[in-house]
Design an enzyme around this catalytic site. Sequence first.
Site, PDB file in Angstrom:
ATOM      1  N   ILE A 218       9.825  -4.045   9.451  1.00  0.00           N
ATOM      2  CA  ILE A 218       9.132  -3.524   8.272  1.00  0.00           C
ATOM      3  C   ILE A 218       7.700  -3.993   8.458  1.00  0.00           C
ATOM      4  O   ILE A 218       7.433  -5.193   8.565  1.00  0.00           O
ATOM      5  CB  ILE A 218       9.771  -3.977   6.939  1.00  0.00           C
ATOM      6  CG1 ILE A 218       8.987  -3.399   5.746  1.00  0.00           C
ATOM      7  CG2 ILE A 218       9.914  -5.488   6.828  1.00  0.00           C
ATOM      8  CD1 ILE A 218       9.764  -3.386   4.434  1.00  0.00           C
ATOM      9  N   SER A 219       6.786  -3.033   8.576  1.00  0.00           N
ATOM     10  CA  SER A 219       5.392  -3.373   8.855  1.00  0.00           C
ATOM     11  C   SER A 219       4.853  -4.246   7.732  1.00  0.00           C
ATOM     12  O   SER A 219       5.335  -4.172   6.592  1.00  0.00           O
ATOM     13  CB  SER A 219       4.546  -2.102   8.952  1.00  0.00           C
ATOM     14  OG  SER A 219       5.108  -1.227   9.902  1.00  0.00           O
TER      15      SER A 219
END
Length: 289
Positions: free
Chosen positions: A105-106
């Site tokens: 998840i950036s």
Amino acid sequence: MMDAATLRARCAAKIAARKVGHFQDRPWLYEAFLTVPREHFVPDVVWWPVQDDTGLFPVLDRTAAPDPWLKAVYDPRTPLITQIADGAVRPEDGPTDRADFTSSISCAAVVVDMLHHLDPQEPDRVLEIGTGTGYSAALLSHRVRADQVVTVEISPELADHADRKLHDMGVRPLVVTGDGEQGWAARAPYDRVLSTVAVRRVPQAWLDQTTAGGTILTPLDTPFGHEALLRLVTDGKGGAEGNLVTGVSFMKTRAQRPPRPYAELGWPTWTEYRVTVRDGTQRIWAPRE
Ligand SMILES: C[S@@+](CC[C@H](N)C(=O)[O-])C[C@H]1O[C@@H](n2cnc3c(N)ncnc32)[C@H](O)[C@@H]1O
């Protein structure tokens, strides 16, 4: 320990305070960020992307230690690793020295910056490449109608997780399991294409499936020593023009993982770059062809 909503608000405030923070002029984005619960999309066990003293990437386990897990979810500058080696290494196996991360998840600040530059508008049809956890698809669905959003993920396991998480929230974009380099022709054309996975060369399908005046935003590998966020405006005839808006760091699409010579990818040779210095700011320009 603070609750998720408080941590989310603090995370938003930190992003907003950054000199290059990108909630500016995007009230919809600030509102979406505060509304969509990032923690809902993060798996219970993830890896922290920085090695500890023993050289291992530690795990964060929501059940065993909920507070550090939640704090990490709302650290604005740190992505959390959700898959290594296309799933060959499992989070349940614990800390690892494997650095071949294949999904994350950036970090929140980068997600905000990307959506700032994409700037989707109400009636837009949006294609996302790299569903991952489903978090950015949820933010996109908050901005435009969810049934206007298609998101493509190559890992069936991740696509399932994201679809379930979106469904739990009552948000129903189309989640497709497949190779996002092919786009998703069945719903084309799109007004905005967002890739949350880097490419060395922009796939022709994205250009072909975007309307005239549409936007493609993707991390692009560059010869500058790191990746950059490329923003293209498409001509509706399979071409586009644009520029690099900021430096980023992303994993590559599966097929584009192996490095290729930059000349082969169409980059001009080094001698063709020009440096200008104005008001203390140094800029490196590539010539227009
Ligand atoms: C940085 S993650 C995306 C983060 C995601 N947007 C989120 O909100 O959690 C990149 C994702 O791209 C996926 N990916 C890699 N190559 C792909 C391809 N050719 N087509 C679709 N997805 C791809 C990876 O499996 C990974 O889940």
